[in-house]
Design a protein around this motif. Sequence first.
Motif, PDB file in Angstrom:
ATOM      1  N   ASP A  75       0.833  -1.207   0.000  1.00  0.00           N
ATOM      2  CA  ASP A  75       0.000   0.000   0.000  1.00  0.00           C
ATOM      3  C   ASP A  75       0.862   1.249   0.000  1.00  0.00           C
ATOM      4  O   ASP A  75       0.574   2.236  -0.693  1.00  0.00           O
ATOM      5  N   HIS A  76       1.920   1.218   0.787  1.00  0.00           N
ATOM      6  CA  HIS A  76       2.825   2.363   0.870  1.00  0.00           C
ATOM      7  C   HIS A  76       3.460   2.644  -0.489  1.00  0.00           C
ATOM      8  O   HIS A  76       3.562   3.786  -0.927  1.00  0.00           O
ATOM      9  N   SER A  77       3.876   1.583  -1.197  1.00  0.00           N
ATOM     10  CA  SER A  77       4.507   1.742  -2.503  1.00  0.00           C
ATOM     11  C   SER A  77       3.521   2.320  -3.518  1.00  0.00           C
ATOM     12  O   SER A  77       3.858   3.196  -4.313  1.00  0.00           O
ATOM     13  N   GLY A 119       0.605  -0.413  11.441  1.00  0.00           N
ATOM     14  CA  GLY A 119       1.159   0.069  10.179  1.00  0.00           C
ATOM     15  C   GLY A 119       2.406   0.910  10.398  1.00  0.00           C
ATOM     16  O   GLY A 119       3.398   0.782   9.667  1.00  0.00           O
ATOM     17  N   LEU A 120       2.361   1.774  11.421  1.00  0.00           N
ATOM     18  CA  LEU A 120       3.523   2.605  11.732  1.00  0.00           C
ATOM     19  C   LEU A 120       4.716   1.752  12.164  1.00  0.00           C
ATOM     20  O   LEU A 120       5.846   1.967  11.701  1.00  0.00           O
ATOM     21  N   MET A 121       4.491   0.787  13.048  1.00  0.00           N
ATOM     22  CA  MET A 121       5.594  -0.035  13.531  1.00  0.00           C
ATOM     23  C   MET A 121       6.170  -0.906  12.430  1.00  0.00           C
ATOM     24  O   MET A 121       7.391  -1.103  12.346  1.00  0.00           O
ATOM     25  N   MET A 122       5.311  -1.432  11.560  1.00  0.00           N
ATOM     26  CA  MET A 122       5.807  -2.244  10.445  1.00  0.00           C
ATOM     27  C   MET A 122       6.703  -1.428   9.535  1.00  0.00           C
ATOM     28  O   MET A 122       7.762  -1.888   9.096  1.00  0.00           O
ATOM     29  N   GLN A 155       3.738   9.571   8.333  1.00  0.00           N
ATOM     30  CA  GLN A 155       2.486  10.246   8.685  1.00  0.00           C
ATOM     31  C   GLN A 155       1.309   9.802   7.835  1.00  0.00           C
ATOM     32  O   GLN A 155       0.157  10.104   8.153  1.00  0.00           O
ATOM     33  N   ARG A 156       1.591   9.060   6.778  1.00  0.00           N
ATOM     34  CA  ARG A 156       0.493   8.494   5.986  1.00  0.00           C
ATOM     35  C   ARG A 156      -0.088   7.237   6.627  1.00  0.00           C
ATOM     36  O   ARG A 156      -1.197   6.820   6.283  1.00  0.00           O
ATOM     37  N   GLU A 157       0.683   6.624   7.527  1.00  0.00           N
ATOM     38  CA  GLU A 157       0.174   5.445   8.236  1.00  0.00           C
ATOM     39  C   GLU A 157      -0.699   5.907   9.398  1.00  0.00           C
ATOM     40  O   GLU A 157      -0.300   6.763  10.180  1.00  0.00           O
ATOM     41  N   LYS A 158      -1.867   5.314   9.510  1.00  0.00           N
ATOM     42  CA  LYS A 158      -2.864   5.813  10.452  1.00  0.00           C
ATOM     43  C   LYS A 158      -3.180   4.854  11.595  1.00  0.00           C
ATOM     44  O   LYS A 158      -4.174   5.038  12.296  1.00  0.00           O
TER      45      LYS A 158
END
Length: 524
Positions: A121-123, A481-484, A474-477
């Motif tokens: 998703d990030h990519s 998700g942030l820790m990964m 900051q896109r991870e909510k």
Amino acid sequence: MNRTDSQGSTAVMSDISSHSFKDNNKTSFWKKTAKTVPGSIKPVYGAQHPPLHEKPTSGGNSPRKDSKMQQPLQKQRDAFEAFAEKTSDAWDDADDDLILMANVKMSLKDVHSTAMQVMHDHSEQLARREASPGSPKDQHRTYNTDRHHMTVSSTPGHGCGCRPGGPGVGVRLKGQWVGSRSSPSNIIGNGSPNDQLSSKCEKFKTMLESANIDLDDVKTMSWSGIPGQYRPTAWKILSGYLPPSLDRRQPTLERKRQEYYNFVEQYFDTRLQEVHKETFRQIHIDVPRMSPLIALFQQDKVQEIFERILYIWAIRHPASGYVQGINDLVTPFFVVFLTEYITDDAELDMYEVSNLSEAAVRMLEADCFWCFSKLLDGIQDNYTFAQPGIQLKVNALKDLVSRIDNSLHSHLMEHHIEYLQFAFRWMNNLLMREMPLRCIIRLWDTYLAETDGFATFHLYVCASFLTRHSYDLQREKDFQGLMMLIQNLPTHHWTDNEIGLLLAEAYKLKFMFADAPKHLVHKK
């Protein structure tokens, strides 16, 4: 973090008692003696890093104040415990899958799929952002986040012997030329990149062959990167292992190497004594875990070298003993000093150390031990009981990030991300788990050139490293998700260019805050 599997521990302890740690091979390499060491070293200390819970500053017992604190702290504990149950250790990345298999409530397949989904998703988000004409241009954004499909390639530099076939230069580590590829941005002067690299090599050659070296000149030249063929000598001088005087270097090498051989003959057999068994058992378990994807470090001969270095260091430093994580700090020295003995165009990560002569291996091992010891002398408070040095640095990182990127800091606090949960590994392993080894080697050029680089400058590098990924974080909510993402930041494709930018930002932060620490204190 020390974790012990009862069955595995029993088996290993049985192995020690029956001398099954390849003793036959080791005694043929090192002369065994019957000498013992009086006293003992302290047991292995693990690093416990649950979230830090802030206590109310007020001394009163007002129920209203206590109730305000309980809810966010409970959410924080719940979030971290849920995450801890579903993922591997924060810095012992996937090392204990077999040990934890029976206790993990969420299957490893689910954990892996969750991580892959976050990165996918990030990519996709980044690709859409870059494709949009009006997308923001954040100077700290990542260049590519698809770390699972990254192919790294590079072209070695030319001139000044920095080409395939040069002594100690034409060696590659995972497709990258160790030390021989310097970007134009890291070289002072005009002209083409090859001309600049050639000029820098000539300057290093002249400087290192001088009868008496000005150490400040070596640091100035090394800060922006050291050409590969001169890196082994420069690192030894910058570490304080070799003297600046040319005439004294060879006698110093011979004396220090013999001193290390004496330590091995005197102390290494004590690993079988009851008081030291646990220390050596932990070292024997940790060494095969180092860089598991690099074949060089999976060779039996290399692992035996690391075991001796780490055990002798632990015996000679009882205030800390052996602590998990310091084993990683030997690897850059080993790779750099190994290049001195490789004269052909070799893939360093596949090189068979058994092809070296016994004398070369002994010299390589002794040089690694002394430079490794010099490094740890400056950061030993990171590894003493309760690891106070790491705790102080993590708190300093938190204060620094809150000042230079408050939106990122607030985002992490809002989702109950404690800095200790990710920055402990950054401080304990000096970012060894966060970047490819070729980047760490380039990073250490600057650390060795900086005054107190591994203790002080590293803090600003960590702050720069974190804020560089501010936009994506900051896109991870959500917490998971942030820790990964924060434990798997996309750096596999990094080269000298990215390290140069990281160091430039870190130097700017140091210039702003190092001499004005009160700027890190929020006014109340």
